[in-house]
Design an enzyme around this catalytic site. Structure first.
Site, PDB file in Angstrom:
ATOM      1  CB  ALA A   1     -14.697   3.611   6.741  1.00  0.00           C
ATOM      2  CE  LYS A   2      -6.321   3.690   1.773  1.00  0.00           C
ATOM      3  NZ  LYS A   2      -6.027   5.047   1.295  1.00  0.00           N
TER       4      LYS A   2
END
Length: 262
Positions: free
Chosen positions: A176-177
């Site tokens: 997850a960015k």
């Protein structure tokens, strides 16, 4: 969720993903101060640095330049994108399939989702197809999880960033960015909300060395797995120097002030 052990994009549980999708997302204006970096080959060269575990680009750059670097660069193919000329509710249409990305040699794929926009259901459905196709090929999936839209008044609020990482977990992403939620405590909560998903910090616009490296140190101490960074590397006069510093902080646990003093 697939295991990221022994995958090129994640090494010893950590990642430094260099991003160069700004030509589509921001246009040539992003390169105004460093016009030589508008040439993707110069940034592909940066991606050969030992610190870089993955290089995120759109398919056009991968088609044209990656064949010369496939032995030295781990490709994270970005499968959707939008231009800054778009004026509607945030939306990022698909630009490449998982299958075609793998033909290009991708080690992982990435997809932006804007939770909170009026096109959220459409983007969730698109991500579902990408995620399940990637699973069939045992390929890691990174979600650019960026809450946006009329209902999201402050997209960096701690609870919003935690929700962003949780959405990545719920929809089956491996990485997850997310944007930095402005404190180490809030970052730790976002990491906790993500379960086993690796949370990487979005590098954002260029800031001075001390501010940027201190932010990365704080995020790492809060449990982040690394960062996905573009402008804070390739907009600098000495990209190799900042990559050396990031390598020390992310992979060796060094403190920002030690790196700066060194």
């Amino acid at each position: 969720m697939r295991s990221l052990d022994n995958t090129p994009i994640v090494q010893d549980g950590k990642s430094i993903i260099l991003a160069h999708d700004h030509g589509l997302e921001h246009g040539p204006a992003a390169f105004a101060d460093v016009p030589e970096r508008l040439d993707p080959e110069t940034v592909f060269e940066m991606a050969t640095h030992d610190a870089v575990t993955g290089f995120a680009v759109q398919k056009g750059l991968a088609e044209t330049y990656y064949p010369s670097y496939n032995d030295d660069v781990n490709l994270l193919a970005k499968l959707n994108g939008t231009s800054s000329l778009w004026m509607g509710e945030p939306y990022s249409p698909q630009t490449c399939s998982v299958e075609y990305a793998l033909e290009l040699g991708a080690d992982a794929v990435g997809y932006t989702v804007y939770p909170g926009t009026n096109r959220e259901p459409e983007m969730f459905e698109e991500f579902q197809k990408i995620q399940e196709s990637a699973r069939e090929h045992d390929t890691p999936v990174a979600m650019w999880s960026y809450p946006r839209g009329q209902a999201v008044k402050e997209h960096r609020k701690p609870e919003i960033i935690s929700y962003a990482t949780r959405i990545a977990l719920e929809l089956g992403a491996d990485i997850a960015k997310v944007k930095y939620p402005r404190s180490g405590e809030a970052m730790a909560n976002a990491v906790d909300a993500a379960g086993d998903v690796n949370v990487v910090l979005s590098g954002g616009s260029k800031t001075d060395d001390s501010e940027f490296l201190s932010l990365v140190e704080t995020a790492m101490n809060a449990g982040a797995s690394g960062l996905a960074v573009g402008r804070n590397v390739w907009q600098r006069d000495d990209p190799e120097q900042i990559l050396d510093a990031l390598e020390a902080i992310v992979f060796e646990g060094a403190a920002a002030d030690e790196v700066l003093d060194g």
